[in-house]
Enzyme design. Structure first.
Site, PDB file in Angstrom:
ATOM      1  N   ASP A 138      -6.784  16.112  -5.809  1.00 22.62           N
ATOM      2  CA  ASP A 138      -7.856  16.032  -4.814  1.00 22.62           C
ATOM      3  C   ASP A 138      -9.090  16.522  -5.582  1.00 22.62           C
ATOM      4  OD1 ASP A 138      -8.111  15.671  -1.642  1.00 22.62           O
ATOM      5  OD2 ASP A 138      -9.431  17.308  -2.161  1.00 22.62           O
ATOM      6  N   LYS A 193      -0.811  19.865   2.105  1.00 18.49           N
ATOM      7  CA  LYS A 193      -1.989  19.990   1.232  1.00 18.49           C
ATOM      8  C   LYS A 193      -1.958  21.350   0.572  1.00 18.49           C
ATOM      9  CE  LYS A 193      -5.662  17.487   0.240  1.00 18.49           C
ATOM     10  NZ  LYS A 193      -5.870  16.036   0.394  1.00 18.49           N
TER      11      LYS A 193
HETATM   12  N1  GLU Z   1      -5.886  13.929  -2.064  1.00 14.98           N
HETATM   13  C1  GLU Z   1      -5.665  12.575  -1.666  1.00 14.98           C
HETATM   14  C2  GLU Z   1      -5.852  12.451  -0.163  1.00 14.98           C
HETATM   15  O1  GLU Z   1      -6.699  13.112   0.389  1.00 14.98           O
HETATM   16  C3  GLU Z   1      -4.370  11.994  -2.208  1.00 14.98           C
HETATM   17  C4  GLU Z   1      -3.116  12.739  -1.890  1.00 14.98           C
HETATM   18  C5  GLU Z   1      -1.869  12.205  -2.611  1.00 14.98           C
HETATM   19  O2  GLU Z   1      -1.945  11.258  -3.365  1.00 14.98           O
HETATM   20  O3  GLU Z   1      -0.817  12.800  -2.348  1.00 14.98           O
HETATM   21  O4  GLU Z   1      -5.213  11.679   0.514  1.00 14.98           O
END
Ligand code: GLU
Length: 447
Positions: free
Chosen positions: A168, A128
């Site tokens: 996100d 992340k």
């Molecule tokens: N931010 C999204 C999550 O919390 C998607 C992450 C992504 O597609 O890599 O899973």
């Protein structure tokens, strides 16, 4: 809930090594509470110190992001990328641009992403990133300059087989465009697989925009089916009004339910006739304005400034805004008002006290790492299409998403049963996600 005595010292160590990172502590604790029985069945995980290793990110990158605003003033933000675990595939997870971002937020999100991504059954590890940059009130040019500066550092850490960021909170199609453009320019590579959530004209996948909301709704639909129920005729409340919220409301309507309230960080809208989604899309996606504008168009709708959306009676609640938006009292209120199912579109939206209320009341409670996995799963489908330079139809991609959500539901349900906690999707998701990553870690030896 208590942590098993074998796991307790590991949690203490996490607290000591990561002082002040309260959201990270919360996310770790929730997983560790489920793992006692796993060590009984799998003593090899203790021998290999898998829990200790999975709580420590493989790599953490923190960097300065300088940029110049429209008035010519230099601004400094902080950028993060936490590459948490690559046992199952390249690090995968979104980036959050929000003033509340600090290392503890990125680590909680990265940690949850390991288990969520494992549950999808697709080859993706957990990571992340993000920044304390606030896109709210910034011009397009400012957002572009910020994204370019951010990528000027990030590019050296990512790649289609290394680490694949996406969106996100605060990072949508516009930001991914600027980030991808800068990556392409710096590296001189048209490398589609390095980011997901791309535009449809340049390597994106159909259904990725809708995926988190659609997926969360499919997950709730599965939980309702187990109880011989469905969305038909259900009154629903969906917090937030961003990407997850919008496509949750859309799928609820397609499945026969009605969403009567949605929100932003200033207040909520109550529309007893059902939220007009086209208007919300216009306000949020096109005009980038606040949700209170909704009540200017519809006089019958009420805008409650600073109100608590969980006071609105509903049968299905889908928190789709941010972490810790439902506390113990909110959860009690929801249950008292007749709520029978909760599906988390956001990451960790319910506090530990709130989770306890839902589990004690034995309502259908789908935690984020299972219920909102459709977003990242469809990112993995975008990676598949990029890898074979193909693009799939909307219907085919949506069917794949629905099958993935059905499988995640079945895995969590069966795992909860196997470990003596029938109907507890928290236990099921934590254990099933952990075992998958843990088996790979054992296979790889001490790395
Ligand atoms: N931010 C999204 C999550 O919390 C998607 C992450 C992504 O597609 O890599 O899973």
């Amino acid at each position: 809930m208590k942590i098993d005595e074998k796991v307790e010292p590991i949690y203490k160590e996490v607290l000591d090594r990561n002082p002040g990172e309260v959201e990270f502590h919360q996310a770790v604790r929730e997983v560790l509470e489920s793992l006692g029985p796993v060590l009984v069945k799998h003593p090899e995980f203790a021998d290999h110190k898998i829990i200790e290793r999975i709580c420590e990110p493989e790599r953490q990158i923190i960097f300065r992001v300088p940029w110049v605003d429209d008035s010519g003033t230099v601004q400094i933000n902080r950028g993060f990328r936490v590459e948490f675990n690559s046992a199952l595939g390249p690090y995968k997870g979104g980036m959050r641009f929000h003033p509340s971002v600090y290392l503890g937020i990125i680590k909680f999100l990265g940690f949850e992403q390991i288990f969520k991504n494992a549950l999808t059954g697709l080859p993706i590890g957990g990571g992340k990133g993000g920044s304390d940059f606030d896109p709210k009130g910034k011009s397009d040019d400012e957002v572009m300059r910020f994204c370019q500066s951010f990528m000027t550092e990030l590019y050296r850490h990512i790649g289609e087989n290394t680490d694949v960021p996406a969106g996100d909170i605060g990072v949508g199609g516009r930001e991914i465009g600027y980030l991808f453009g800068q990556y392409k320019r710096i590296t001189n590579r048209w490398e589609a697989g390095v980011l997901t959530g791309k535009g449809l004209d340049w390597g994106g996948s159909l259904v990725r925009t809708e995926a988190t909301g659609y997926g969360a709704t499919f997950f709730v639909d599965e939980m309702l089916k187990v109880r011989n129920d469905s969305f038909e005729g259900k009154k629903c409340v969906v917090s937030g009004s961003g990407n997850v919220s919008i496509y949750t409301i859309e799928k609820i309507a397609q499945l026969g339910g009605t969403t009567v309230a949605c929100s932003d960080s200033n207040g909520y809208i109550y529309d007893e006739k059902g939220i007009d989604l086209e208007l919300v899309k216009q306000i949020k996606e096109v005009e980038r304005r606040r949700i209170k504008v909704y009540a200017e168009t519809y006089k019958h709708a009420k805008y409650i400034s600073g109100g608590n959306i969980w006071d609105v009676p509903c049968q299905v609640a889908m928190p789709s805004a941010t972490q810790n938006e439902i506390n113990g009292k909110d959860a009690e209120k929801l249950v008292q008002n007749g709520c029978i199912a909760v599906g988390e579109g956001a990451n960790m939206p319910t506090t530990p006290e709130g989770i306890k209320v839902f589990l004690d009341a034995k309502i259908a409670y789908g935690p984020g790492k299972a219920a909102n996995a459709g977003g990242v799963a469809t990112s993995a489908l975008e990676m598949q299409q990029n890898a074979c330079r193909d693009s799939w139809t909307f219907d085919y991609t949506e069917k794949r998403l629905q099958d993935i959500m059905k499988n995640i539901h079945a895995t969590c349900y069966e795992t909860a049963d196997e470990y003596g906690a029938p109907g507890n999707y928290v236990t099921g998701a934590n254990i099933a996600g952990f075992i998958k990553a843990a088996n790979a870690m054992v296979a790889f030896g001490v790395i």
